[in-house]
Design a protein around this motif. Sequence first.
Motif, mmCIF file in Angstrom:
data_model
loop_
_atom_site.group_PDB
_atom_site.id
_atom_site.type_symbol
_atom_site.label_atom_id
_atom_site.label_comp_id
_atom_site.label_asym_id
_atom_site.label_seq_id
_atom_site.Cartn_x
_atom_site.Cartn_y
_atom_site.Cartn_z
ATOM 1 N N ARG A 174 -0.405 4.848 -0.959
ATOM 2 C CA ARG A 174 -0.521 5.415 0.372
ATOM 3 C C ARG A 174 -0.765 4.306 1.390
ATOM 4 O O ARG A 174 -1.084 3.175 1.027
ATOM 5 N N PHE A 175 -0.625 4.646 2.657
ATOM 6 C CA PHE A 175 -0.743 3.673 3.744
ATOM 7 C C PHE A 175 -1.992 2.805 3.598
ATOM 8 O O PHE A 175 -1.923 1.581 3.709
ATOM 9 N N ILE A 176 -3.143 3.411 3.333
ATOM 10 C CA ILE A 176 -4.408 2.682 3.304
ATOM 11 C C ILE A 176 -4.506 1.764 2.093
ATOM 12 O O ILE A 176 -5.333 0.846 2.066
ATOM 13 N N ASP A 177 -3.639 1.954 1.085
ATOM 14 C CA ASP A 177 -3.683 1.143 -0.129
ATOM 15 C C ASP A 177 -2.486 0.211 -0.268
ATOM 16 O O ASP A 177 -2.282 -0.373 -1.342
ATOM 17 N N VAL A 178 -1.695 0.061 0.786
ATOM 18 C CA VAL A 178 -0.594 -0.905 0.742
ATOM 19 C C VAL A 178 -1.181 -2.310 0.833
ATOM 20 O O VAL A 178 -1.980 -2.613 1.719
ATOM 21 N N THR A 179 -0.787 -3.177 -0.079
ATOM 22 C CA THR A 179 -1.385 -4.507 -0.178
ATOM 23 C C THR A 179 -1.061 -5.365 1.038
ATOM 24 O O THR A 179 -0.069 -5.150 1.730
ATOM 25 N N MET A 180 -1.923 -6.354 1.273
ATOM 26 C CA MET A 180 -1.770 -7.269 2.404
ATOM 27 C C MET A 180 -1.154 -8.566 1.889
ATOM 28 O O MET A 180 -1.810 -9.344 1.182
ATOM 29 N N GLU A 181 0.090 -8.794 2.232
ATOM 30 C CA GLU A 181 0.881 -9.873 1.643
ATOM 31 C C GLU A 181 0.301 -11.256 1.925
ATOM 32 O O GLU A 181 0.277 -12.119 1.051
#
Length: 344
Positions: A174-181
């Motif tokens: 989900r949006f809140i758990d998309v990793t930060m590249e």
Amino acid sequence: MEVLIDCYFDRLFSEMERSCLASRYKRRELVSYFTDVINSCAEAEDLDKQDVCERIILSALRYHNITMMENGSICLLGKFHNVLYVAVKLCYDWDIHNNTIVSRLLNDIFYCEKTFERLLVGAIFGTRVTHFLSGWKCDFDDREENIRALVYFLDHAISGQLEYRCEFSPIKRRFIDVTMESYGQVLPLRVAIQHGAPDILLIMLRYGASVESDKLAPSPIEMILTKLSEYEAQPGQEEVIYPEHLLMCLKLLLRTVTAAYIRTPDHIAAHSGIFSISLYEQYPNLANQNLIPPERSGICPAELRHLCRCRIREILHNNWALPHGIKKLQIPKSLRNYLDLLQD
């Protein structure tokens, strides 16, 4: 009007340099320009301002998609991509309610970037350091506005039930758990913990951010406990003085788990068959200092009320109802705050 706005949009952007929207002040100038257009069109033709704003945002999405399709479905970046962040600011400024449009915007950002970190870093770190960390200056004025904008897009992501296939992840996130590249494919929640920001951590937890461990990183609770275990009493002090922000982060995380367990290293688990141990066994000093309630450290069972909270939140999360679905439950307000992690 729609055709006129599209033509006007195309002509405006054709005259811009490719790198013109790399600077925040240039994006803000364009947002201000479109704001004047919205007000003028609405007054001249007696139109709803939100409708005009939606039309401009759709033109931005159209421009981005056309230029990308003409390049073999590969984004040209520069102004061709940064126009999406002009649309981001317009969505927030005019509080666009059309979930279809906002969802399209988020999907287009993810398609090109595979992350939402530009929407997250300002809320976690504030506006001063984001340029040094990720080379991007936030489009919002300060950290408080960044947080409000993040909540705005979180609400739309939940309403649209948006999920994304991330690199190194076997499941959609989900949006809140998309990793930060730019931060080593780390979950936003872990970045918030590393920074020691309990306010944004609470928001993430309320919206159902994952607190589980994975193969790439320990669980958020393990991260905090490791940090706390490194502190020692200074000369002349009877007790260890821990940073308040870390204690608050730990307190918030303990509201989301039935009990805190520490994962054993893979090589030990393979030989012993023991995959986790209680917090008390791993960090007895922390447990003995009453930093962790005995109901969470494994000394005694968790309270029934807390177990119910964890189960109810799990069901609400599965049904895309966190946190706003809590308000619809026929329970006293004090219990709603308890379910929403606002109190112990």
